[in-house]
Design a protein around this motif. Structure first.
Motif, PDB file in Angstrom:
ATOM      1  N   SER A 112       2.844  10.150   1.602  1.00  0.00           N
ATOM      2  CA  SER A 112       2.400   8.773   1.853  1.00  0.00           C
ATOM      3  C   SER A 112       1.161   8.426   1.023  1.00  0.00           C
ATOM      4  O   SER A 112       1.010   7.300   0.556  1.00  0.00           O
ATOM      5  CB  SER A 112       2.115   8.583   3.344  1.00  0.00           C
ATOM      6  N   LEU A 115       2.299   7.915  -2.620  1.00  0.00           N
ATOM      7  CA  LEU A 115       2.947   6.605  -2.740  1.00  0.00           C
ATOM      8  C   LEU A 115       1.913   5.493  -2.782  1.00  0.00           C
ATOM      9  O   LEU A 115       2.041   4.527  -3.534  1.00  0.00           O
ATOM     10  CB  LEU A 115       3.920   6.385  -1.573  1.00  0.00           C
ATOM     11  N   ALA A 116       0.853   5.656  -2.012  1.00  0.00           N
ATOM     12  CA  ALA A 116      -0.203   4.629  -1.987  1.00  0.00           C
ATOM     13  C   ALA A 116      -0.911   4.554  -3.349  1.00  0.00           C
ATOM     14  O   ALA A 116      -1.215   3.460  -3.842  1.00  0.00           O
ATOM     15  CB  ALA A 116      -1.205   4.929  -0.873  1.00  0.00           C
ATOM     16  N   ASP A 119       1.416   2.792  -5.745  1.00  0.00           N
ATOM     17  CA  ASP A 119       1.471   1.376  -5.406  1.00  0.00           C
ATOM     18  C   ASP A 119       0.207   0.655  -5.889  1.00  0.00           C
ATOM     19  O   ASP A 119       0.273  -0.402  -6.503  1.00  0.00           O
ATOM     20  CB  ASP A 119       1.637   1.242  -3.876  1.00  0.00           C
ATOM     21  N   GLN A 120      -0.923   1.293  -5.667  1.00  0.00           N
ATOM     22  CA  GLN A 120      -2.210   0.724  -6.086  1.00  0.00           C
ATOM     23  C   GLN A 120      -2.252   0.552  -7.609  1.00  0.00           C
ATOM     24  O   GLN A 120      -2.824  -0.406  -8.130  1.00  0.00           O
ATOM     25  CB  GLN A 120      -3.325   1.678  -5.650  1.00  0.00           C
ATOM     26  N   PRO A 124       6.247  -0.303  -9.658  1.00  0.00           N
ATOM     27  CA  PRO A 124       7.198  -0.904  -8.711  1.00  0.00           C
ATOM     28  C   PRO A 124       7.825   0.162  -7.810  1.00  0.00           C
ATOM     29  O   PRO A 124       8.127   1.267  -8.269  1.00  0.00           O
ATOM     30  CB  PRO A 124       8.265  -1.520  -9.625  1.00  0.00           C
ATOM     31  N   ALA A 125       8.013  -0.197  -6.553  1.00  0.00           N
ATOM     32  CA  ALA A 125       8.525   0.768  -5.566  1.00  0.00           C
ATOM     33  C   ALA A 125       9.871   1.348  -5.998  1.00  0.00           C
ATOM     34  O   ALA A 125      10.146   2.528  -5.786  1.00  0.00           O
ATOM     35  CB  ALA A 125       8.647   0.085  -4.208  1.00  0.00           C
ATOM     36  N   VAL A 128       9.549   4.572  -8.259  1.00  0.00           N
ATOM     37  CA  VAL A 128       8.805   5.742  -7.795  1.00  0.00           C
ATOM     38  C   VAL A 128       9.635   7.024  -7.780  1.00  0.00           C
ATOM     39  O   VAL A 128       9.169   8.088  -8.163  1.00  0.00           O
ATOM     40  CB  VAL A 128       8.236   5.432  -6.390  1.00  0.00           C
ATOM     41  N   LYS A 142       0.976   3.241 -15.894  1.00  0.00           N
ATOM     42  CA  LYS A 142       0.594   3.077 -14.488  1.00  0.00           C
ATOM     43  C   LYS A 142       0.551   4.427 -13.777  1.00  0.00           C
ATOM     44  O   LYS A 142      -0.325   4.664 -12.947  1.00  0.00           O
ATOM     45  CB  LYS A 142       1.544   2.095 -13.787  1.00  0.00           C
TER      46      LYS A 142
END
Ligand code: ATP
Length: 235
Positions: A112, A115-116, A119-120, A124-125, A128, A142
């Motif tokens: 988690s 993933l954060a 995302d930050q 794009p989700a 991932v 990124k």
């Protein structure tokens, strides 16, 4: 005061080429220093000296107060490097690359948290869990930023990071750099993009034939003035 990045009379002579002629520079936390200069001016040489990829002929580069040439392993914990093409493992996903590079830097994150970070950094989700070999250049940048943030790098070294990015991706990248600098990261970026340098930089330096010929706070100039100044030196 300990500067995050410092060069003292830093020189680099390749076989028959004096690429850097005694650079003196100090960069503090929260600064975004943009280095402009023509092809062959010595920008990458400067970055490679800060990274410890090459040894100086004379003088020294310091990172967080440590002399780079004498602490080439130790300094790695303080820095992140984003070249024009971020090197990642193409067969791993973005998430797996971030997990791998942050664990190499000594951090063990829950999924988690990883993933954060992604995302930050604006990945794009949907990307991932896709292999990085299928990513665009901007997506790889990124992931590079996510790695830099996850390893809490104090210094971010960038070599033409936005070349080849579309304007939106380039804009998003500038925004990420701004956020990082606001959190106290020192950013040193070699670029050909005068507009970007004005937009994201706190100071801009102009390098010509291995010499830093001018340094200005970007707030003192608008983009046209900076371009004119640059062109004056290149004549
Ligand atoms: N390994 C090397 N051996 C010999 N000369 C080199 C080497 N690396 C760089 N040079 C020379 O040193 C000078 C500075 O090169 P450098 O790559 O630092 O320039 P740069 O400002 O990053 O250019 P660019 O904008 O094209 O990336 C150039 O003349 C280059 O040809």
């Amino acid at each position: 005061m300990t500067y995050l990045l410092e060069a003292k009379d830093l020189r680099k002579q390749y076989a028959d080429k004096l690429a850097l002629r005694g650079l003196n520079l100090q960069i503090e936390a929260g600064e975004v220093f943009c280095l402009l200069g023509q092809n062959g001016a010595g920008k990458s040489t400067t970055i490679n000296l800060f990274l410890g990829f090459i040894e100086p002929t004379a003088g020294a580069a310091y990172l967080n107060g440590l002399e780079v040439a004498a602490n080439s392993l130790k300094i790695k914990q303080y820095l992140a490097y984003i070249p024009e093409n971020v090197m990642l493992y193409p067969h791993l996903t973005g998430l797996e690359n971030l997990a791998l590079f942050s664990s190499l830097a000594g951090f063990s994150y829950k999924e988690s948290e990883l993933l954060a970070y992604l995302d930050q950094a604006g990945l794009p989700a949907e990307a991932v869990r896709r292999r990085v070999g299928t990513y665009s250049k901007g997506m790889r940048q990124k992931v590079g930023i996510a790695i830099a943030v996850a390893k809490h790098a104090k210094v971010l070294l960038l070599d033409e990071p936005t070349s080849g990015l579309d304007p939106k991706a380039s804009n998003e990248f500038s925004e990420l750099l701004r956020q990082l600098s606001q959190q106290g990261t020192a950013v040193f970026m070699a670029t050909h993009d005068i507009f970007r340098a004005k937009e994201v930089g706190t100071r801009v330096g102009i390098m010509r034939e291995g010499e830093l010929v001018d340094v200005r706070p970007t707030a003192a100039l608008n983009a046209n003035e900076l371009e004119q100044l640059y062109l004056t030196y290149m004549q």
